[in-house]
Motif scaffolding. Structure first.
Motif, short mmCIF file in Angstrom:
data_model
loop_
_atom_site.label_atom_id
_atom_site.label_comp_id
_atom_site.label_asym_id
_atom_site.label_seq_id
_atom_site.Cartn_x
_atom_site.Cartn_y
_atom_site.Cartn_z
N GLU A 1 -18.74 25.72 37.50
CA GLU A 1 -19.59 25.96 38.67
C GLU A 1 -19.56 24.71 39.54
O GLU A 1 -19.43 23.59 39.03
N LYS A 2 -19.70 24.93 40.85
CA LYS A 2 -19.70 23.82 41.80
C LYS A 2 -21.05 23.78 42.52
O LYS A 2 -21.60 24.83 42.88
N LYS B 1 -20.54 16.85 46.57
CA LYS B 1 -20.54 18.01 45.69
C LYS B 1 -19.95 17.62 44.35
O LYS B 1 -19.06 16.77 44.27
N ASP B 2 -20.40 18.32 43.29
CA ASP B 2 -19.88 18.05 41.96
C ASP B 2 -19.44 19.35 41.31
O ASP B 2 -19.91 20.43 41.68
N VAL B 3 -18.55 19.24 40.35
CA VAL B 3 -18.07 20.39 39.59
C VAL B 3 -18.42 20.19 38.12
O VAL B 3 -18.06 19.16 37.53
N VAL B 4 -19.12 21.16 37.53
CA VAL B 4 -19.40 21.15 36.10
C VAL B 4 -18.37 22.05 35.43
O VAL B 4 -18.34 23.26 35.67
N GLN B 5 -17.50 21.46 34.63
CA GLN B 5 -16.45 22.20 33.93
C GLN B 5 -16.90 22.45 32.49
O GLN B 5 -17.34 21.53 31.81
N VAL B 6 -16.79 23.69 32.05
CA VAL B 6 -17.22 24.06 30.70
C VAL B 6 -16.00 24.46 29.89
O VAL B 6 -15.25 25.37 30.27
N TYR B 7 -15.81 23.78 28.77
CA TYR B 7 -14.71 24.04 27.86
C TYR B 7 -15.26 24.46 26.50
O TYR B 7 -16.45 24.29 26.21
N TYR B 8 -14.39 24.98 25.65
CA TYR B 8 -14.80 25.24 24.27
C TYR B 8 -13.65 24.87 23.33
O TYR B 8 -12.47 24.93 23.69
#
Length: 915
Positions: free
Chosen positions: A485-486, A458-465
């Motif tokens: 989201e994972k 499984k992977d985690v997409v981390q979104v920053y700004y």
């Protein structure tokens, strides 16, 4: 042996005297500096800093000149000095608890009965033996292990040393026999079904060196702690009474090392910290003890593939893993619940592919964060209260490190070891943004994640700004977490498209000067990251003009500064002058202003309100109101029926339960701790047990958070529990926080997303969720004496209030637990509980106090928005205070009681009792 202890005690007393003398000198020096003009003060402070730096360097040189034996003695004395100097105040609050218990038990008869009822759990009627309860616990165990599986974090894996190639390992250290499944206090859970590390290894097909096991097991000082589970109060007392000196690690003989080398080149060592409610963690407890470092060094020098397992709910200093090339891997398990050992063993064998991400920034020096400068024991000289200055402002955790070291990669790498959000896998993933829609309303994108490796994972997409920043303008971190989201488990070559969305206004900053939120014009960089520092790709969103938000999007309530009435201003860390505004407790003013003293000591009753009707005969019972809105007119008719005495009894007697009022159809309810599974502070019972919240958050899995809440809700229904004192949403302000295991992370958005998932899952099962501790309850030292916490409005809104706001709006909670803290000079601050929580956010439900201490009084509570008193010791006293206040302020008290009943009963109607 007796002579040894006498000498050690004498040495300790000698060093303690030195500590006292040095503290007195420092106090005198502070007073000297405080008397100087402003221009001279800063220069003197800087001069003292340089002097301390030179002295430290000189001591290091002196150590080098000593013999090895002399050096060891000197190091031990220095260690003892530091521990005595930094020792947290362990008896504050809970010692008061014990003292009050003793005094009241001797002198006040009715109170003794009340205390005994609360402590023995006489009023708690739950059934944990039914078939439904058994089934609920079985379901809980499945979710618990799933959380431990996904919460495990692989931090280092040189040369693909894990999973183990030969499935054999040597387990070194006494810590393997005292595995930490959870923390202590109200956040503890039932560990009677815990799996020992060695059983878990066997279950996963990993062979361990049984001769080495027998060597450790045969040591007289070692006792395996698997399945041992004290009550919360016992854990707290042990924590208060224990020394902050780490237990000595037994030495391992050369013969044992030689035998182990023949067995396997693999070795495993577990590093731990102790943490329990009511006691903060000393700095020394976040570092390897001398004995543990000797063990690590000996093992690292003799084995080629060493794995370090981090079994702690607090952020430890792990720089030592880089000192030894043979330390090939590091696995973080946190405090992973009763089945976390299974997850660890499966990760070693390769059956489990780690997919967790850490929820804190790991640095080489835990004192390098600005928040650490104001953590500990600070007392006013002219007010019988302690205080705490949050001078770091919004720059907590990664927000500080990413901002301060922006453009200075070398400095960053020397400071930060594992960035926030870090975590490795046994496979690799590629990301591809297949669609994007960025506008002033929402930020949305579809990201295709493909497993490009050789095993499933499984992977985690981390979104920053990163928001546009103007020097000298509104404070903004260089980067902020927006969402995440994972993926599901992807087989090699398999892809999944994740839809990622958040509201554009979530990137707005709070403008204290104009009392609104604002998106300033400019370029907003939307960043997809493997962690906060490893950015995979960036999208630019251009905002041509400012967007100002004057009111809450959900309620329409106009924004305003709510926490400035005390006029207690701080010098808060600013991005525009990070060095010049860096926090220091050296120049604190320990004198409370007259305005602050007035706020603390006075309480205003509104006597101009109209006296409500009481004791009417309208023929209604509570169930008649089921399904009605909070403001339905029928509520007034129902509440008119209650007497003042009934209401006083109800709000006063609310520790772990609420009372029945049979003639009005009001049932008794059972309210239980805790965030890692149901527990009762004074009594053990069998219940589902989960990893602590830091591990839940390290899964970065919102769906799994909902599943945990749902499983807890199902167990509540099976056992007859109606309220849950959880989730705990406070941030990790400092690695020293005694309840960090019980909290989730250093980031408010991560806390809010995981917390709201847990809350929603339980609420959907008809359980009142009491999100806690509202707010700013990030330190145990002095907390139970009534701690005045000072910050500014922006930091409070963007950091400390944010997870609670998200949980109200996303989790639909009907309960909250207020904290011990004095916010803007007030415990039970009406601007917090009514203005912010109810008016601005639209919360409809009940607020309970945390466990009641002397400064927490029911008349203040029910006229300020705090409805129930979680009073274990002095419920009769609370009733008396309300009766006396009623005689003096009948209208104000009656209206307050009525509001509290409305709030509490509205929440009760939402529970499974009425399904």
């Amino acid at each position: 042996m007796l002579e040894y202890f006498k000498k050690r005690k004498y040495k300790k007393q000698e060093i303690l005297q030195r500590v006292r003398e040095d503290k007195a000198k420092r106090k005198e020096r502070k007073q000297e500096i405080a008397a100087l003009p402003e221009t001279d003060r800063k220069a003197e402070i800087e001069s003292d800093k340089l002097l301390r730096k030179d002295q430290k360097k000189q001591r290091k040189e002196e150590l080098k000149s000593l013999s090895r034996k002399e050096r060891k003695v000197a190091k031990k004395e220095a260690k003892m000095y530091k521990k005595l100097r930094n020792r947290p105040r362990r008896f504050t609050g809970w010692a008061v608890f014990a003292t009050l218990l003793l005094i009241i038990g001797i002198t006040v008869g009715p109170t003794v009965t009340s205390i005994l009822a609360n402590v023995t759990g006489k009023h708690i009627t739950i059934d944990t033996t039914s078939e439904e309860a058994d089934e609920a616990r079985e379901a809980a165990d499945v979710v618990s292990e799933e959380i431990a599986n996904e919460g495990l974090v692989l931090l280092k894996n040189e040369n693909n040393s894990l999973p183990l190639a030969d499935n054999k390992t040597n387990v070194f250290g006494s810590t393997a026999f005292t595995f930490k499944y959870g923390g202590g206090g109200s956040g503890a859970s039932d560990q009677t079904r815990a799996v020992s590390l060695f059983d878990a290894l066997t279950n996963a097909g990993v062979e361990y060196n049984k001769e080495l096991y027998d060597y450790y097991a045969g040591l007289p000082e070692l006792e395996e702690g698997t399945g041992q589970s004290d009550t919360g109060v016992i854990q707290v007392i042990k924590g208060m009474l224990s020394s902050d000196e780490a237990e000595g690690e037994p030495d391992v003989t050369d013969a044992a090392i030689a035998q182990a080398k023949q067995y396997s080149e693999n070795a495993l060592i577990i590093v731990q910290s102790e943490a329990v409610e009511a006691s903060d963690v000393s700095l020394n407890e976040l570092k390897l003890s001398d004995e543990m470092r000797e063990l690590v060094e000996k093992v690292a020098e003799n084995f080629s593939n060493v794995t370090i397992v981090v079994n702690a709910g607090n952020t430890l200093e792990l720089g030592f893993v880089e000192e030894y090339p043979s330390i090939q891997s590091v696995i973080w398990v946190g405090t992973p619940g009763p089945f976390g050992t299974n997850s660890l063993a499966k990760a070693l064998s390769g059956e489990l592919n780690p997919s967790g991400r850490i929820t804190d920034t790991y640095v080489y020096d835990v004192e390098s964060s600005p928040a650490s400068e104001n953590f500990g024991d600070y007392q006013y000289e002219n007010l019988d209260k302690a205080y705490l200055n949050y001078e770091e402002g919004i720059y907590i955790g990664y927000r500080y490190y990413e901002t301060f070291y922006q453009g200075n990669e070398e400095g960053y790498n020397q400071t930060v070891q594992f960035p926030f959000g870090s975590g490795l896998s046994y496979t690799t993933f590629d990301w591809n943004i297949v669609n994007q829609e960025l506008n002033s309303d929402s930020i949305e994108m579809q990201v295709e994640v493909t497993n490009t490796g050789e095993v499933a994972g499984k992977d985690v997409v981390q979104v920053y700004y990163s928001a546009p920043y103007t020097p000298g303008g509104i404070e903004k971190s260089a980067i902020n977490l927006a969402t995440f989201e994972k993926t599901k488990s992807l087989e090699p070559g398999e892809s999944e498209v994740l839809t990622i969305q958040y509201d554009t206004r979530d990137m707005a900053s709070y403008d204290m000067e104009n009392e609104n939120y604002i998106l300033e014009n400019g370029t907003y960089e939307i960043k997809l990251g493997k962690n906060v520092h490893a950015i995979d790709s960036t999208l630019n969103f251009e905002l041509p003009e400012d967007i100002v938000y004057q009111s809450d999007a959900d309620t329409g309530t106009e924004y305003q500064n709510r926490f400035t009435k005390s006029e207690n201003e701080l010098t808060v860390l600013s991005r525009n002058d990070l060095e010049g505004t860096y926090p220091s407790d050296q120049d604190d003013s320990k004198v409370a202003s007259d305005k602050v003293i007035e706020r603390v000591q006075e309480h205003n009753y509104d006597d101009d309100v109209e006296m409500p009707t009481t004791d009417a005969d309208n023929g209604l019972i509570l169930e008649d109101l089921k399904g009605l809105d909070y403001d339905d007119p029928l509520w007034d008719e129902f509440l008119d029926q209650m007497t003042v005495d009934q209401m006083i009894e109800y709000v006063s007697e609310a520790a772990y339960h609420t009372i029945e009022i049979d003639e009005l159809g009001i049932p008794n309810t059972v309210l239980m701790d805790g965030p890692a599974g149901f527990s009762f502070f004074f009594k053990q019972f069998e219940a589902g047990a989960y990893p602590t919240e830091i591990v839940m958050a390290s899964t970065w899995n919102k769906d799994l958070a909902y599943e945990m809440g749902e499983a807890i809700g199902q167990e509540a229904k099976a056992c007859g529990i109606h309220g849950w004192y959880a989730p705990a949403l406070n941030v990790h302000r400092s690695p020293q926080g005694g309840r960090n295991f019980e909290y989730m992370s250093e980031d408010p958005v991560l806390n809010g997303m995981i917390g709201s998932g847990m809350a929603k899952g339980a609420q959907d099962q008809g359980v009142t969720v009491f999100m806690k501790h509202f707010i700013m309850n990030e330190q145990e030292t002095n907390a139970r004496s009534g701690l005045l916490v000072w910050s500014n409005e922006q930091a409070m809104r963007e950091i400390h209030l944010r997870p609670f706001e998200m949980t109200v709006k996303k989790g639909d909670v009907t309960g909250a637990m207020s904290s011990f803290s004095f916010i803007d000079g007030k415990w039970a601050n009406p601007e917090l509980l009514n203005g912010m929580l109810r008016d601005e956010w639209g919360f409809e439900g009940v607020v309970s106090s945390d466990a009641v201490f002397g400064f927490m009084e029911a008349p203040q509570a029910i006229t300020s928005g705090n409805d129930l008193m979680l009073d274990i010791l002095t419920a009769p006293n609370q009733k008396q205070l309300l009766e006396e206040a009623y005689k003096e302020h009948p209208e104000a008290i009656t209206v307050g009681l009525r509001n509290s009943m409305h709030n509490a009963l509205y929440a009760t109607l939402k529970t499974h009792i009425f399904n």
